[in-house]
Design a protein around this motif. Structure first.
Motif, PDB file in Angstrom:
ATOM      1  N   ILE A  84       0.762  -1.270   0.129  1.00  0.00           N
ATOM      2  CA  ILE A  84      -0.109   0.096  -0.110  1.00  0.00           C
ATOM      3  C   ILE A  84       0.914   1.220   0.205  1.00  0.00           C
ATOM      4  CG2 ILE A  84      -1.928   1.316   1.137  1.00  0.00           C
ATOM      5  CD1 ILE A  84      -2.837  -1.512   0.374  1.00  0.00           C
ATOM      6  N   GLU A  85       0.536   2.236  -0.797  1.00  0.00           N
ATOM      7  CA  GLU A  85       1.343   3.523  -0.912  1.00  0.00           C
ATOM      8  C   GLU A  85       0.336   4.844  -1.239  1.00  0.00           C
ATOM      9  OE1 GLU A  85       4.746   5.697  -3.418  1.00  0.00           O
ATOM     10  OE2 GLU A  85       4.758   3.483  -3.081  1.00  0.00           O
ATOM     11  N   LEU A  86       0.360   5.622  -0.208  1.00  0.00           N
ATOM     12  CA  LEU A  86      -0.681   6.644  -0.259  1.00  0.00           C
ATOM     13  C   LEU A  86       0.298   7.891  -0.283  1.00  0.00           C
ATOM     14  CD1 LEU A  86      -2.733   5.884   2.769  1.00  0.00           C
ATOM     15  CD2 LEU A  86      -3.081   5.195   0.637  1.00  0.00           C
ATOM     16  N   SER A  87      -0.107   8.738  -1.332  1.00  0.00           N
ATOM     17  CA  SER A  87       0.781   9.970  -1.609  1.00  0.00           C
ATOM     18  C   SER A  87      -0.019  11.319  -1.580  1.00  0.00           C
ATOM     19  CB  SER A  87       1.223   9.960  -3.093  1.00  0.00           C
ATOM     20  OG  SER A  87       2.111   8.782  -3.361  1.00  0.00           O
ATOM     21  N   GLY A  88       0.578  12.172  -0.551  1.00  0.00           N
ATOM     22  CA  GLY A  88      -0.370  13.257  -0.114  1.00  0.00           C
ATOM     23  C   GLY A  88       0.648  14.483  -0.482  1.00  0.00           C
ATOM     24  N   SER A  89       0.026  15.696  -0.203  1.00  0.00           N
ATOM     25  CA  SER A  89       0.343  16.890  -0.422  1.00  0.00           C
ATOM     26  C   SER A  89       1.508  17.371   0.635  1.00  0.00           C
ATOM     27  CB  SER A  89      -0.664  18.023  -0.260  1.00  0.00           C
ATOM     28  OG  SER A  89      -1.342  17.900   1.048  1.00  0.00           O
ATOM     29  N   ALA A 118       4.059  11.096   2.553  1.00  0.00           N
ATOM     30  CA  ALA A 118       3.599   9.678   2.151  1.00  0.00           C
ATOM     31  C   ALA A 118       3.963   8.687   3.019  1.00  0.00           C
ATOM     32  CB  ALA A 118       4.343   9.601   0.475  1.00  0.00           C
ATOM     33  N   ILE A 119       3.377   7.273   2.730  1.00  0.00           N
ATOM     34  CA  ILE A 119       3.487   6.183   3.270  1.00  0.00           C
ATOM     35  C   ILE A 119       3.605   5.050   2.414  1.00  0.00           C
ATOM     36  CG2 ILE A 119       2.793   6.824   5.632  1.00  0.00           C
ATOM     37  CD1 ILE A 119       0.106   5.406   5.142  1.00  0.00           C
ATOM     38  N   ALA A 120       4.188   3.970   2.982  1.00  0.00           N
ATOM     39  CA  ALA A 120       4.457   2.885   2.013  1.00  0.00           C
ATOM     40  C   ALA A 120       4.532   1.877   2.934  1.00  0.00           C
ATOM     41  CB  ALA A 120       5.787   2.725   1.204  1.00  0.00           C
ATOM     42  N   PHE A 121       3.782   0.593   2.464  1.00  0.00           N
ATOM     43  CA  PHE A 121       3.739  -0.613   3.491  1.00  0.00           C
ATOM     44  C   PHE A 121       3.632  -1.633   2.664  1.00  0.00           C
ATOM     45  CE2 PHE A 121       1.044  -4.144   4.962  1.00  0.00           C
ATOM     46  CZ  PHE A 121       1.629  -4.248   6.294  1.00  0.00           C
ATOM     47  N   ASP A 122       4.421  -2.791   3.053  1.00  0.00           N
ATOM     48  CA  ASP A 122       4.538  -4.090   2.601  1.00  0.00           C
ATOM     49  C   ASP A 122       4.418  -5.005   3.665  1.00  0.00           C
ATOM     50  OD1 ASP A 122       5.119  -6.580   1.200  1.00  0.00           O
ATOM     51  OD2 ASP A 122       6.645  -5.476  -0.334  1.00  0.00           O
TER      52      ASP A 122
END
Length: 398
Positions: free
Chosen positions: A284-289, A292-296
């Motif tokens: 999961i990767e969320l990209s914001g203003s 960002a976060i990334a999880f595996d």
């Protein structure tokens, strides 16, 4: 725990999920202060010999071959459903109507109509104090809980893009035998519902947003597989006969999100059991203003965080080891730096479920949440079948 009132549990199903749920019921009361003690009373399966073997191995008190007797048993307080999706609706509705709290594995059902009936039954039962929850266990991974906190605190700002992939390769051998997961009548769908449902739920859980529309593609790479022959333990050996695969092997779709922290965001989703070399990579990767976060999931004790507000010379993804007592659930486990595993999410699921039941609250995710995921799955299938560029998750065009 000896002073806590009992909460007698019956579990329907004894395969992979039955083993994981048994671990959760057995371990949770020993590490978390629960207001009621779960008692592993009855395990249910159609094959008397196999369910008895599972009873002994998993630690249940009794074995039963008819789930109907269980849901009508006044001794039973909770029915935990780990059987194939084709059985979920009938068992869950009967259990709720008999006053049993229900934990049901994901996806909630095989069709939207079944999920709607289950949700309606859950709402009727809730008015009588009977609780229900769908088992999206990955919500209970501490790194996911920490990521959700970062989103809620505004550390990512407005989320603009989402990437969610669930990559496995256990079907990459085309001579691997048929299982119920490859039969649409039993499973409802293939990679899309089996693992794609997790990606959908996690994105909605993390962002507080809902997928409002999708455009999808499905593929089935191997059309036939060997049927299972002689049963050995809880598995079997391949025979010379072959069965037809009636579900998808892989699913891809784009999505639009509405509400929450990802209002107006776009998402890219993939679910496949043919990603050679990927064993259980839920990414999961969320990209914001603002970040960002990334999880595996293959590195489930870690979260990658990017702070876009830091000075330019200090920016970069930071690896956070999510094992501190400040992180969700972790204060009840091991000293700092000692990792936990896949099975711990099921103990956390039991903790949250029991806390909600004993606290008189409706647990999350609810059957209504499961219904929404079912509508997304249905929209992806309809989009792929029609070649439509865009399909509403609310079936407005139906």
């Amino acid at each position: 725990m000896s002073d806590s009132p009992p909460l007698r549990v019956a579990m329907v199903g004894y395969g992979f999920m039955g083993a994981a749920h048994s671990q959760g019921w057995r371990v949770a009361p020993r590490f978390f202060g629960l207001a009621a003690e779960p008692v592993m009373d009855t395990i249910v399966g159609r094959d008397a010999a196999r369910v008895e073997d599972a009873r002994v191995r998993f630690g249940w008190s009794r074995a039963e071959t008819d789930w109907r007797r269980v849901v009508e048993d006044p001794r039973i307080d909770v029915v935990d459903i780990c059987s194939p999706g084709s059985s979920h609706a009938e068992i869950a509705i009967a259990a709720l109507e008999n006053g049993k709290h229900v934990l049901c594995e994901k996806p909630l059902a095989n069709t939207v109509e079944e999920a709607e009936a289950m949700t309606a039954a859950a709402e009727r039962a809730a008015a009588r104090g009977v609780r229900s929850m769908v088992g999206f266990s990955y919500r209970r991974v501490p790194a996911i809980g920490f990521a959700r906190r970062l989103v809620a605190e505004g550390r990512l700002g407005a989320i603009r893009q989402v990437r969610a992939l669930y990559l496995q390769d256990w079907l990459s051998d085309e001579e691997g035998p048929m299982t119920w997961r490859l039969d649409k009548e039993a499973a409802g769908s293939g990679s899309l519902g089996d693992i794609g449902a997790h990606a959908i739920d996690l994105v909605e859980h993390l962002t507080g947003s809902l997928l409002s529309g999708v455009s999808g593609t499905l593929a089935t790479f191997v059309q036939e597989r060997p049927l299972l022959g002689e049963t050995v333990g809880l598995s079997g050996t391949a025979s010379e006969q072959r069965g037809r695969v009636t579900v998808d092997d892989a699913a891809w779709f784009t999505a639009r999100l509405a509400g929450g922290h990802a209002e107006g965001a776009i998402g890219a989703f993939e679910a496949t059991r043919y990603a050679t070399g990927r064993k259980n990579a839920l990414r999961i990767e969320l990209s914001g203003s603002r970040g960002a976060i990334a999880f595996d999931l293959e590195a489930m004790n870690e979260l990658q965080f990017y702070d876009a507000t830091a000075p330019a010379g200090e920016q970069g993804f930071t690896r956070i080891l999510v094992t501190e007592p400040e992180h969700p659930y972790m204060a009840n486990w091991w000293p700092t730096g000692h990792a936990i595993g896949y099975e711990h999410a099921f103990s956390h699921q039991v903790k949250d479920f029991v806390d909600a039941v004993t606290g008189g609250r409706d647990p999350e995710p609810s059957f209504a949440d499961g219904l929404h995921v079912q509508r997304v799955l249905d929209a992806v299938e309809r989009s792929a079948a029609s070649g439509s560029a865009w399909t509403s998750t609310e079936r407005k065009e139906a």
